[in-house]
Design a protein around this motif. Structure first.
Motif, mmCIF file in Angstrom:
data_model
loop_
_atom_site.group_PDB
_atom_site.id
_atom_site.type_symbol
_atom_site.label_atom_id
_atom_site.label_comp_id
_atom_site.label_asym_id
_atom_site.label_seq_id
_atom_site.Cartn_x
_atom_site.Cartn_y
_atom_site.Cartn_z
ATOM 1 N N PHE A 76 34.825 -8.433 -20.304
ATOM 2 C CA PHE A 76 35.053 -9.768 -19.792
ATOM 3 C C PHE A 76 34.339 -9.999 -18.492
ATOM 4 O O PHE A 76 34.048 -9.086 -17.767
ATOM 5 C CB PHE A 76 36.525 -9.984 -19.566
ATOM 6 C CG PHE A 76 37.278 -9.646 -20.764
ATOM 7 C CD1 PHE A 76 37.386 -10.541 -21.791
ATOM 8 C CD2 PHE A 76 37.784 -8.382 -20.910
ATOM 9 C CE1 PHE A 76 38.037 -10.188 -22.946
ATOM 10 C CE2 PHE A 76 38.429 -8.033 -22.062
ATOM 11 C CZ PHE A 76 38.563 -8.942 -23.073
ATOM 12 N N GLY B 233 36.957 -11.119 -13.101
ATOM 13 C CA GLY B 233 38.131 -11.984 -13.065
ATOM 14 C C GLY B 233 38.139 -12.981 -11.927
ATOM 15 O O GLY B 233 37.612 -12.753 -10.862
ATOM 16 N N SER B 234 38.739 -14.081 -12.207
ATOM 17 C CA SER B 234 38.847 -15.104 -11.183
ATOM 18 C C SER B 234 40.113 -15.884 -11.436
ATOM 19 O O SER B 234 40.658 -15.829 -12.525
ATOM 20 C CB SER B 234 37.639 -16.034 -11.255
ATOM 21 O OG SER B 234 37.493 -16.519 -12.568
ATOM 22 N N SER C 126 38.689 -21.900 -21.215
ATOM 23 C CA SER C 126 38.897 -21.989 -22.660
ATOM 24 C C SER C 126 40.056 -22.936 -22.962
ATOM 25 O O SER C 126 40.261 -23.333 -24.089
ATOM 26 C CB SER C 126 39.132 -20.616 -23.267
ATOM 27 O OG SER C 126 40.234 -19.990 -22.693
ATOM 28 N N MET C 127 40.802 -23.289 -21.916
ATOM 29 C CA MET C 127 41.882 -24.261 -22.098
ATOM 30 C C MET C 127 41.744 -25.364 -21.053
ATOM 31 O O MET C 127 41.280 -25.122 -19.957
ATOM 32 C CB MET C 127 43.244 -23.600 -21.882
ATOM 33 C CG MET C 127 43.566 -22.502 -22.847
ATOM 34 S SD MET C 127 45.181 -21.754 -22.504
ATOM 35 C CE MET C 127 44.763 -20.574 -21.219
ATOM 36 N N PRO D 53 36.153 -18.139 -23.952
ATOM 37 C CA PRO D 53 36.725 -17.762 -22.686
ATOM 38 C C PRO D 53 35.851 -16.761 -21.941
ATOM 39 O O PRO D 53 36.022 -16.562 -20.761
ATOM 40 C CB PRO D 53 38.051 -17.113 -23.064
ATOM 41 C CG PRO D 53 38.153 -17.178 -24.533
ATOM 42 C CD PRO D 53 36.890 -17.709 -25.102
ATOM 43 N N THR E 185 33.929 -17.700 -18.603
ATOM 44 C CA THR E 185 34.628 -18.066 -17.372
ATOM 45 C C THR E 185 33.740 -18.003 -16.149
ATOM 46 O O THR E 185 33.152 -16.983 -15.847
ATOM 47 C CB THR E 185 35.777 -17.096 -17.108
ATOM 48 O OG1 THR E 185 36.496 -16.944 -18.287
ATOM 49 C CG2 THR E 185 36.658 -17.623 -16.013
ATOM 50 N N GLY F 53 40.980 -12.555 -22.305
ATOM 51 C CA GLY F 53 41.253 -13.961 -22.436
ATOM 52 C C GLY F 53 41.588 -14.623 -21.117
ATOM 53 O O GLY F 53 41.354 -14.062 -20.053
ATOM 54 N N GLN F 54 42.103 -15.829 -21.199
ATOM 55 C CA GLN F 54 42.482 -16.553 -19.998
ATOM 56 C C GLN F 54 43.945 -16.940 -20.080
ATOM 57 O O GLN F 54 44.530 -16.945 -21.156
ATOM 58 C CB GLN F 54 41.588 -17.798 -19.851
ATOM 59 C CG GLN F 54 40.132 -17.424 -19.695
ATOM 60 C CD GLN F 54 39.206 -18.619 -19.621
ATOM 61 O OE1 GLN F 54 39.654 -19.749 -19.487
ATOM 62 N NE2 GLN F 54 37.915 -18.369 -19.707
ATOM 63 N N GLU F 55 44.496 -17.232 -18.937
ATOM 64 C CA GLU F 55 45.930 -17.494 -18.901
ATOM 65 C C GLU F 55 46.220 -18.668 -17.984
ATOM 66 O O GLU F 55 45.592 -18.832 -16.947
ATOM 67 C CB GLU F 55 46.655 -16.220 -18.426
ATOM 68 C CG GLU F 55 48.139 -16.247 -18.637
ATOM 69 C CD GLU F 55 48.735 -14.844 -18.717
ATOM 70 O OE1 GLU F 55 47.994 -13.884 -19.044
ATOM 71 O OE2 GLU F 55 49.945 -14.701 -18.450
ATOM 72 N N ASP G 234 41.605 -15.502 -15.246
ATOM 73 C CA ASP G 234 41.090 -14.578 -16.245
ATOM 74 C C ASP G 234 42.111 -13.460 -16.400
ATOM 75 O O ASP G 234 42.357 -12.705 -15.474
ATOM 76 C CB ASP G 234 39.755 -14.023 -15.729
ATOM 77 C CG ASP G 234 39.089 -13.110 -16.738
ATOM 78 O OD1 ASP G 234 39.792 -12.589 -17.622
ATOM 79 O OD2 ASP G 234 37.868 -12.921 -16.640
ATOM 80 N N THR H 108 44.930 -17.476 -23.983
ATOM 81 C CA THR H 108 43.928 -17.460 -25.045
ATOM 82 C C THR H 108 43.391 -16.053 -25.136
ATOM 83 O O THR H 108 43.403 -15.314 -24.164
ATOM 84 C CB THR H 108 42.717 -18.374 -24.752
ATOM 85 O OG1 THR H 108 42.152 -17.987 -23.503
ATOM 86 C CG2 THR H 108 43.107 -19.814 -24.745
#
Lengths: 217, 217
Positions: free
Chosen positions: A92, A95-96, A126-127, A210, A213, B150-152, B182, B204
């Motif tokens: 991935f 992260g952020s 992604s959302m 996603p 990101t 995924g993302q949250e 992320d 996701t």
DNA sequence: CAAGTAATTTTCCTATTGGAAAAAAATCTT
DNA sequence: AAGATTTTTTTCCAATAGGAAAATTACTTG
């Protein structure tokens, strides 16, 4: 452990080595899943019907579980088999994260709704989460169904909301109820009570992976 | 094969019988996948590195493949493991929707949280919404960061929540605040007030891509 | 429709899995 | 800190998977 300098080494994985490392990762995921539930090996053994030793070995990647045992494990962990492998995907982006304080949203008014986009500055999410206010006794124009690719999730935070779904009976949702649907089918929301309703809507769009990101500046 | 009329039969499936029938269905799916590509057993055997006989038996549900062979087969069929099992449950069919009434969720308790998965029966959702209760004054184990692809997205519905993000200062969220991140970076939630906190979390996963949902007009 | 070829199933055997119980580690208690 | 208890790992063996090749079945083609 002693460190050996590696010179001119070319790493070539054989097919067996690939499944080996895959299996080990799978084992880790398994252990995580079990621990997440706070279960011991014995506990999961009872729930799944497998032997303790079998789970122990599987979690450490020592053995390759058969389909049957995998199925039993899944049921024991109260998930589906797909969940085991869904996470199998790759690496991935770094992260952020971003925080949205109550009230500091970008407002977007439409005829029927007042929307507040939650993280407008974040790109390639992604959302897309947004908060909406549905004014009470709003006229509903039934020829104005909204349609867009992706999936949509709605929770009623306050009030009563009626969701009109194309080709189906209207669904009335009380505070706390939620609906999940394919947003390609026409849909429309309306407040149902005497007071305005507050809803939280989260959308996805196909293709917005996603993994992309990133922040715009 | 002779047919015997069954009288007064009560069907009780044992755990083994369940996996048996599951395995047989799986076999059918396997064969379908192979045929869809127009491959013979020999062809797939070459691509996957398995023996012809093994695939033959697997397709007829005679044997339960081990994890290793499943992985090899997946690569041979040029899909991922998840695809094998996706069809196993109800997929989230294009054009469908589901409603979750307040309180009728699948509960999932962990040490720190109580989660209620919102649409557990829907597969292939591109989002996984859940409601969580964070008990007040819960001890936080900082080495137990949660990480998943995924993302949250998290909104605080009630109470005050502190979100610990790996490598960053803890973020305190009041009711109505939300955070988007992320989920590959370690994260952890804790209630911050005197009372339990209620949160809504939507995840996701890159594996459950909405792109697998095809729309046709 | 018979002979030849391709695809699948069976057979037979070795390698590996999976379970029961013992051994070892880790955790809790007093 | 020593003993008790819980959790995990190891050991050993019966049950099962997986591969090579033979046997069978399904397809072609003259």
């Amino acid at each position: 452990m002693a460190m050996h300098p590696i010179r001119f080494s070319v790493s070539v994985m054989t097919k067996t080595e690939i499944t080996d490392s895959q299996r080990i990762k799978f084992g880790h995921r398994l252990r995580e899943l079990r621990r997440k539930n706070g279960w011991t090996l014995a506990e999961l053994a009872k729930r799944s019907g497998l032997a303790i030793s079998t789970i122990s070995k599987a979690e450490r990647g020592i053995i390759a579980l058969t389909y049957d045992r995998l199925a039993q494990l899944a049921s024991g962990l109260e998930t589906d088999m797909a969940a085991f492998f869904a996470a199998e995907g790759k690496t991935f982006a770094p992260g952020s994260f971003a925080v949205a304080r109550k009230g500091e949203f970008r407002r977007q008014e439409t005829t029927n709704y007042v929307y507040e986009m939650l993280f407008p500055e974040l790109w390639y999410k992604s959302m897309s989460p947004m908060l909406g206010t549905l004014k009470a006794h709003e006229l509903v124009e039934f020829d104005a169904f909204v349609r867009h690719p992706g999936q949509e999730f709605l929770v009623v935070m306050e009030g009563v909301v009626t969701v009109h779904v194309e080709g189906g009976e209207p669904v009335t949702l009380q505070q706390g109820d939620s609906i999940y649907f394919d947003s390609a089918i026409g849909h429309l929301y309306a407040s149902d009570g005497d007071k305005d309703a507050r809803i939280l809507v989260v959308c996805t769009a196909p293709g917005s992976s996603p993994s992309k990101t990133s922040y715009k500046e």
